[in-house]
Scaffold this active site. Structure first.
Site, mmCIF file in Angstrom:
data_model
loop_
_atom_site.group_PDB
_atom_site.id
_atom_site.type_symbol
_atom_site.label_atom_id
_atom_site.label_comp_id
_atom_site.label_asym_id
_atom_site.label_seq_id
_atom_site.Cartn_x
_atom_site.Cartn_y
_atom_site.Cartn_z
ATOM 1 N N GLU A 24 0.772 -1.250 -0.016
ATOM 2 C CA GLU A 24 0.063 -0.119 -0.045
ATOM 3 C C GLU A 24 0.746 1.306 0.061
ATOM 4 O O GLU A 24 1.742 1.383 0.932
ATOM 5 C CB GLU A 24 -0.857 0.017 1.202
ATOM 6 C CG GLU A 24 -1.886 1.046 1.380
ATOM 7 C CD GLU A 24 -2.589 1.497 0.262
ATOM 8 O OE1 GLU A 24 -3.371 0.516 -0.387
ATOM 9 O OE2 GLU A 24 -2.756 2.621 -0.338
ATOM 10 N N HIS B 250 -1.494 3.434 4.639
ATOM 11 C CA HIS B 250 -2.637 4.037 3.829
ATOM 12 C C HIS B 250 -2.713 5.303 4.402
ATOM 13 O O HIS B 250 -2.720 5.674 5.735
ATOM 14 C CB HIS B 250 -3.734 3.126 4.068
ATOM 15 C CG HIS B 250 -4.762 3.810 3.071
ATOM 16 N ND1 HIS B 250 -5.371 4.822 3.099
ATOM 17 C CD2 HIS B 250 -5.431 3.195 1.896
ATOM 18 C CE1 HIS B 250 -6.310 5.140 2.045
ATOM 19 N NE2 HIS B 250 -6.150 4.061 1.270
ATOM 20 N N ASP C 201 1.539 -0.262 -4.953
ATOM 21 C CA ASP C 201 0.305 -0.047 -5.586
ATOM 22 C C ASP C 201 0.057 1.359 -6.326
ATOM 23 O O ASP C 201 -0.191 1.358 -7.519
ATOM 24 C CB ASP C 201 -1.109 -0.412 -4.681
ATOM 25 C CG ASP C 201 -1.429 0.471 -3.568
ATOM 26 O OD1 ASP C 201 -0.480 1.263 -3.539
ATOM 27 O OD2 ASP C 201 -2.345 0.233 -3.092
ATOM 28 N N HIS C 202 0.388 2.384 -5.673
ATOM 29 C CA HIS C 202 0.223 3.926 -6.302
ATOM 30 C C HIS C 202 0.967 4.849 -5.377
ATOM 31 O O HIS C 202 1.472 4.194 -4.436
ATOM 32 C CB HIS C 202 -1.178 4.184 -6.515
ATOM 33 C CG HIS C 202 -2.019 3.835 -5.048
ATOM 34 N ND1 HIS C 202 -1.871 4.805 -3.910
ATOM 35 C CD2 HIS C 202 -2.710 3.028 -4.994
ATOM 36 C CE1 HIS C 202 -2.694 4.091 -3.293
ATOM 37 N NE2 HIS C 202 -3.250 2.971 -3.454
ATOM 38 N N THR D 50 -5.918 1.692 -5.512
ATOM 39 C CA THR D 50 -5.389 -0.118 -5.399
ATOM 40 C C THR D 50 -6.143 -0.846 -6.304
ATOM 41 O O THR D 50 -5.645 -1.726 -7.124
ATOM 42 C CB THR D 50 -5.776 -0.458 -3.870
ATOM 43 O OG1 THR D 50 -5.209 0.219 -3.086
ATOM 44 C CG2 THR D 50 -5.002 -1.910 -3.684
HETATM 45 C C1 GP9 Z 1 -8.777 -0.856 0.486
HETATM 46 C C2 GP9 Z 1 -7.318 -0.696 0.131
HETATM 47 C C3 GP9 Z 1 -6.814 0.737 0.025
HETATM 48 O O1 GP9 Z 1 -9.154 -2.421 0.588
HETATM 49 O O2 GP9 Z 1 -7.054 -1.464 -0.981
HETATM 50 O O3 GP9 Z 1 -7.565 1.066 -1.072
HETATM 51 P P1 GP9 Z 1 -6.897 2.489 -1.733
HETATM 52 O O4 GP9 Z 1 -7.535 3.524 -1.174
HETATM 53 O O5 GP9 Z 1 -5.551 2.727 -1.788
HETATM 54 O O6 GP9 Z 1 -7.424 2.361 -3.165
HETATM 55 MN MN MN Z 2 -3.724 1.340 -2.267
#
Ligand code: GP9
Ligand code: MN
Length: 631
Positions: free
Chosen positions: A253, A410, A469-470, A295
């Site tokens: 994340e 996150h 992921d980003h 994500t």
């Molecule tokens: C939620 C997690 C976070 O299940 O994947 O989501 P994001 O806000 O990073 O897209």
């Molecule tokens: Mn994410």
């Protein structure tokens, strides 16, 4: 006339109040809607009244008889909708969507257990319906009148105003709620069940319309284009090295590349990943290509090697399309596939999408023991998450492909003191400051996971792939970021370079190396398929095997920016990729000096073409016209 006004409020007000209270009670006590703060509680409280008023106030435009009929049947139908959702929720912990209604499997599931889901006290949900029916029979002339134009307009304006107020609060609580469609629970929580259904119908009709006009004629051209990207298995450096092995994919994340081999307050941010890179293939110029679906967009890229959409989350908007995703392909080669992620299964519509693209199992939050003590921020802490996951890996059929999605790092990067091994950074951005300790926490969690993999004996038979992921730090924190990176400012060029996320392929027993070629999330699927020894000849995708002989021509970001070997193009400006020097601008930046073509201009249309091919596939659901099994 006078008597009426003093004693009994109009029927539409009574209906609004009764129905509002009932819906709120249902949200709060019958559905399991999580409330994180007072604002959410307040929004949840007002939204049933806002929708009820908007609906029942329509009745004032009708004649007396029409009003009675409208309100009577209205409240009955609305209650039935609420009740059907409740029964559905009891089985699936989710709200009804239009596609779900037409999905045979779900309905069948529900059918067999429906009786068990209906409880006698549910009848209480119909109390307001009964009251309204009785009132409308017994007090017909006291609760309705033919309203004046003034009242009609007033009722309408009030109800619309109330709805807007509700929406503005929701937008403050969850910016871009409707554009991004995070989660059905969020939608219901913020705009209410009924507005959610209207929204769902609108979304569905839009994608249906685009789908209807597609006929498959577009396919040959797209096929030919995708063909050019393919690498022959014999030309791929690592074809088959992971054949028959498990593939463990860690989606980290919000981990960006700038933390790799970097320090904060003199301490390494990611000591474990830095070590791991030394005996792995590490792509240092690997970009994320996500948009609003965050994500889920990165997952979409990984599994399909198609681009996510320019707006909205494709997991939501096109979760029912035909795809030819990695889980489905590897199944034919004996792989079992799963996702492990301790969040609601419906978040990002994952349950629907995973099922559609062929994942065999989804270990969602229900598979984990989550308590206040082992959670922070968005939920289960990463260390706990990995620890509790090992048993699932061990019990799966082998070989497997399992994707882990971490959560602790996150936004807003909350972490308790005892979990923080390093001090936060010190700048004007709390977000950036906090980011470092949470990234470190994830780094430690991954380290512990590697130890567990070794102890459980899974390590030797697996390859482990790690990917950010980003981005985690947005442009909003540019000032603090420039301070951290020791730059005067974050230029558009820097912004693009900050979209790099780590991509690491660790193959036990192999040394690996650092690879500087440009690469991106779109390339993960063809690369992994080849590692698993699977020839992707019949696939249609926009990525390239990163171990093939040809360099990528460009990495396209979803907003049309791109990176080539020599250039970085973004916001109409063309930069030298190595130095970051501005080479030219397509629009005038200096008054009197016209914009002009730049070194980047010729490639711009190629990038647009590629993005547009991918969009056409998704909007038109074009894969339904293509038979992937034909040789
Ligand atoms: C939620 C997690 C976070 O299940 O994947 O989501 P994001 O806000 O990073 O897209
Ligand atoms: Mn994410």
């Amino acid at each position: 006339m006078l008597r009426k006004q003093i004693h009994v409020p109009p029927l539409y007000i009574i209906a609004t109040l009764l129905f509002g209270v009932k819906t709120y009670i249902a949200y709060r006590f019958l559905f399991n809607i999580s409330i994180e703060n007072y604002m959410q509680e307040f929004i949840l409280f007002i939204n049933p009244f806002a929708s009820a008023l908007l609906f029942f106030a329509i009745s004032v435009w009708l004649k007396q008889k029409g009003q009675i009929r409208f309100i009577r049947y209205g409240i009955l139908i609305a209650t039935l909708i609420l009740y059907f959702n409740l029964v559905f929720y009891r089985n699936f912990t989710d709200f009804i969507t239009i596609p779900v209604l037409f999905q045979g499997s779900n309905a069948a599931d529900l059918g067999t257990s429906a009786l068990a889901l209906i409880h006698l006290p549910d009848l209480l949900l119909f109390i307001d319906v009964i009251i309204i029916w009785m009132l409308s029979i017994k007090q017909k002339d006291t609760v309705t009148v033919n309203y004046s134009k003034r009242i009609k307009v007033l009722a309408l304006s009030l109800s619309v105003g109330f709805l807007i107020f509700n929406y503005v609060l929701a937008e403050i609580e969850r910016p871009q709620l409707l554009q991004r469609t995070f989660d059905r629970e969020y939608l219901v929580k913020n705009i209410g069940l009924y507005n959610y259904h209207i929204y769902d119908i609108a979304l569905q009709s839009k994608s249906q319309a685009q789908r209807v006009f597609a006929d498959g004629n577009e396919m040959p051209e797209i096929l030919e284009y995708s063909e050019e990207k393919k690498t022959n298995p014999e030309d791929s450096e690592l074809f088959g090295v992971a054949e028959g092995k498990n593939v463990i994919f860690l989606s980290l994340e919000s981990v960006q590349s700038f933390v790799i081999n970097n320090t904060v307050n003199g301490e390494e941010v990611t000591p474990f990943l830095n070590d791991l890179i030394n005996d792995s293939y590490y792509f240092e110029n690997f970009y994320h290509q996500t948009e609003q679906g965050k994500t889920s967009d990165s997952e979409f890229l990984i599994e399909n090697s198609l681009y996510p959409l320019p707006r909205g989350a494709v997991f939501f908007t096109h979760g029912q399309n035909d795809y030819h995703a990695m889980p489905e392909i590897i199944k034919e080669h004996g792989y079992f596939s799963s996702v492990l992620h301790a969040n609601n299964k419906s978040f990002w519509n994952r349950d629907v999408m995973y099922d559609n693209i062929g994942f065999d199992h989804f270990y969602d939050v229900a598979a984990y023991e989550v308590t206040d003590e082992n959670s922070v921020g968005w939920g289960l802490k990463d260390k706990e998450f990995f620890e509790q996951s090992i048993k699932y890996l061990q019990s799966q059929p082998k070989p497997f492909y399992s994707k882990f999605i971490t959560l602790t790092n996150h936004y807003p990067f909350d972490l308790s003191e005892e979990d923080a091994s390093i001090e936060p950074y010190n700048s004007n951005s709390r977000t950036l400051n906090q980011y470092f300790p949470t990234v470190r926490y994830t780094d430690e969690a991954v380290e512990e996971f590697f130890t567990d993999l070794k102890e459980s004996g899974l390590y030797e038979d697996s390859i482990i792939v790690l990917m950010g992921d980003h981005y985690g730090i947005s442009d909003f924190h540019n000032k603090a970021m420039s301070m951290y990176l020791d730059k005067d400012e974050i230029t558009p060029y820097d912004h693009v370079q900050l979209q790099r996320v780590p991509f690491i392929i660790h193959i036990p027993g192999m040394e690996g190396r650092v690879i500087s070629d440009i690469a991106a999330q779109i390339d993960v699927k063809p690369t992994l398929l080849h590692l698993m020894g699977i020839d992707s000849e019949n696939d249609i995708s926009f990525g390239q095997d990163l171990f093939g002989p040809d360099d990528k021509e460009f990495v396209a970001l979803r907003d049309g920016s791109f990176i080539s070997n020599d250039y970085v193009y973004t916001k109409d400006q063309c930069f030298d990729r190595e130095t970051g020097e501005l080479l030219g601008s397509e629009v005038s930046t200096v008054e009197g000096v016209p914009g002009e073509d730049t070194a980047c201009t010729p490639m711009k249309s190629d990038v647009q073409q590629e993005l547009s091919y991918s969009d056409q596939i998704i909007y038109g659901d074009l894969f339904r016209f293509y038979n992937f099994n034909l040789e």
